[in-house]
Design a protein around this motif. Structure first.
Motif, PDB file in Angstrom:
ATOM      1  N   PRO A  25       0.929  -1.287   0.077  1.00  0.00           N
ATOM      2  CA  PRO A  25       0.163  -0.125   0.068  1.00  0.00           C
ATOM      3  C   PRO A  25       0.643   1.438  -0.079  1.00  0.00           C
ATOM      4  O   PRO A  25       0.463   2.339  -0.568  1.00  0.00           O
ATOM      5  CB  PRO A  25      -0.885  -0.078   1.329  1.00  0.00           C
ATOM      6  CG  PRO A  25      -0.543  -1.373   1.722  1.00  0.00           C
ATOM      7  CD  PRO A  25       0.507  -1.928   1.121  1.00  0.00           C
ATOM      8  N   ASP A  45      -7.216   9.033   1.379  1.00  0.00           N
ATOM      9  CA  ASP A  45      -6.961   7.817   1.810  1.00  0.00           C
ATOM     10  C   ASP A  45      -7.043   6.734   0.817  1.00  0.00           C
ATOM     11  O   ASP A  45      -7.679   6.820  -0.311  1.00  0.00           O
ATOM     12  CB  ASP A  45      -7.811   7.331   2.991  1.00  0.00           C
ATOM     13  CG  ASP A  45      -7.400   6.315   3.822  1.00  0.00           C
ATOM     14  OD1 ASP A  45      -6.356   5.782   3.752  1.00  0.00           O
ATOM     15  OD2 ASP A  45      -8.187   5.718   4.750  1.00  0.00           O
ATOM     16  N   GLU A  47      -7.212   2.220   0.457  1.00  0.00           N
ATOM     17  CA  GLU A  47      -7.330   1.016   1.335  1.00  0.00           C
ATOM     18  C   GLU A  47      -7.367  -0.171   0.349  1.00  0.00           C
ATOM     19  O   GLU A  47      -7.724   0.119  -0.838  1.00  0.00           O
ATOM     20  CB  GLU A  47      -8.515   0.756   1.890  1.00  0.00           C
ATOM     21  CG  GLU A  47      -9.095   1.969   2.855  1.00  0.00           C
ATOM     22  CD  GLU A  47     -10.488   2.027   3.512  1.00  0.00           C
ATOM     23  OE1 GLU A  47     -11.417   1.079   2.862  1.00  0.00           O
ATOM     24  OE2 GLU A  47     -10.719   2.712   4.467  1.00  0.00           O
ATOM     25  N   THR A  48      -6.493  -1.181   0.696  1.00  0.00           N
ATOM     26  CA  THR A  48      -6.407  -2.531  -0.092  1.00  0.00           C
ATOM     27  C   THR A  48      -6.934  -3.574   0.862  1.00  0.00           C
ATOM     28  O   THR A  48      -6.662  -3.574   1.983  1.00  0.00           O
ATOM     29  CB  THR A  48      -4.988  -2.490  -0.598  1.00  0.00           C
ATOM     30  OG1 THR A  48      -3.953  -2.731   0.549  1.00  0.00           O
ATOM     31  CG2 THR A  48      -4.692  -1.412  -1.817  1.00  0.00           C
ATOM     32  N   THR A  49      -7.310  -4.438   0.107  1.00  0.00           N
ATOM     33  CA  THR A  49      -7.848  -5.801   1.054  1.00  0.00           C
ATOM     34  C   THR A  49      -6.572  -6.671   0.892  1.00  0.00           C
ATOM     35  O   THR A  49      -5.825  -6.606  -0.080  1.00  0.00           O
ATOM     36  CB  THR A  49      -9.060  -6.264   0.361  1.00  0.00           C
ATOM     37  OG1 THR A  49      -8.876  -6.752  -1.073  1.00  0.00           O
ATOM     38  CG2 THR A  49     -10.073  -5.220   0.588  1.00  0.00           C
ATOM     39  N   ARG A  56      -9.654   0.783  -2.952  1.00  0.00           N
ATOM     40  CA  ARG A  56     -10.449   1.764  -2.914  1.00  0.00           C
ATOM     41  C   ARG A  56      -9.476   2.921  -2.411  1.00  0.00           C
ATOM     42  O   ARG A  56      -8.561   3.273  -1.617  1.00  0.00           O
ATOM     43  CB  ARG A  56     -11.160   1.254  -1.450  1.00  0.00           C
ATOM     44  CG  ARG A  56     -12.545   2.380  -1.168  1.00  0.00           C
ATOM     45  CD  ARG A  56     -13.130   1.568   0.257  1.00  0.00           C
ATOM     46  NE  ARG A  56     -13.938   0.435  -0.442  1.00  0.00           N
ATOM     47  CZ  ARG A  56     -14.040  -0.644   0.508  1.00  0.00           C
ATOM     48  NH1 ARG A  56     -13.450  -0.623   1.775  1.00  0.00           N
ATOM     49  NH2 ARG A  56     -14.566  -1.542  -0.175  1.00  0.00           N
TER      50      ARG A  56
END
Length: 173
Positions: A25, A45, A47-49, A56
């Motif tokens: 990330p 921001d 976000e990564t899963t 995201r």
């Protein structure tokens, strides 16, 4: 000693990419920080899963973000990720929402006068872990917030999480 055959030293070449196996990330954040401002957007921001299946991205601009902005950034990032070998299954681009996270010191300057909730990573003795109050600003890495108990000063590095408190003004039709 015999002659070396050249097999004594190992060389590894790692591609500069974010893969499904090991998403990074930080690299993605840096890529987005370089890409979004020239388009007129701020990266709020990312976000990564796990395994990079979902990326995201939250964007903002001074006059706010609408659906067309999200679509424009999504199309641009889809092409950018293809060129940069960013491997993902799904990309979501959206506004930060009414409860926008405050991630940078500049956010506490920009949103001075707005109400926010802060969670402190390791509160000092006598200080609550969660604070709610009006942001007064940030100077030299110290965030000032006016709470019911008076003005509090918190080192930016000690803030685990901070978000604006949404204000919804209902109008009667």
């Amino acid at each position: 000693m015999g002659k070396r055959n050249g097999l004594g030293a190992a060389h590894f070449f790692l591609p500069n990419r974010i893969s499904k196996d090991e998403p990074n990330p930080m690299d993605l954040s840096l890529l987005l920080e370089r890409t979004l401002p020239p388009l007129g957007y701020e990266l709020v921001d990312v976000e990564t899963t796990p395994k990079g299946r979902l990326v995201r991205v939250f964007i903002d601009k001074p006059e706010g973000v609408d659906v067309e902005d999200c679509a424009r950034v999504s199309q641009h990032l889809t092409r950018l990720f293809a060129v940069e070998n960013v491997d993902f299954d799904r990309l979501e681009v959206s506004s930060p929402g009414l409860d926008r996270p405050l991630k940078k010191q500049d956010d506490f300057v920009r949103f001075a006068g707005h109400e926010a909730e802060l969670r402190i990573a390791a509160p000092e003795a006598g200080r609550a872990r969660k604070l709610k109050g009006v942001v007064k600003g940030c100077t030299d890495g110290v965030v000032r917030i006016e709470t019911a108990e008076g003005e509090q000063q918190i080192a930016f590095a000690d803030i685990d999480r901070a978000r604006l408190v949404p204000k919804i003004e209902w109008r009667r039709a």
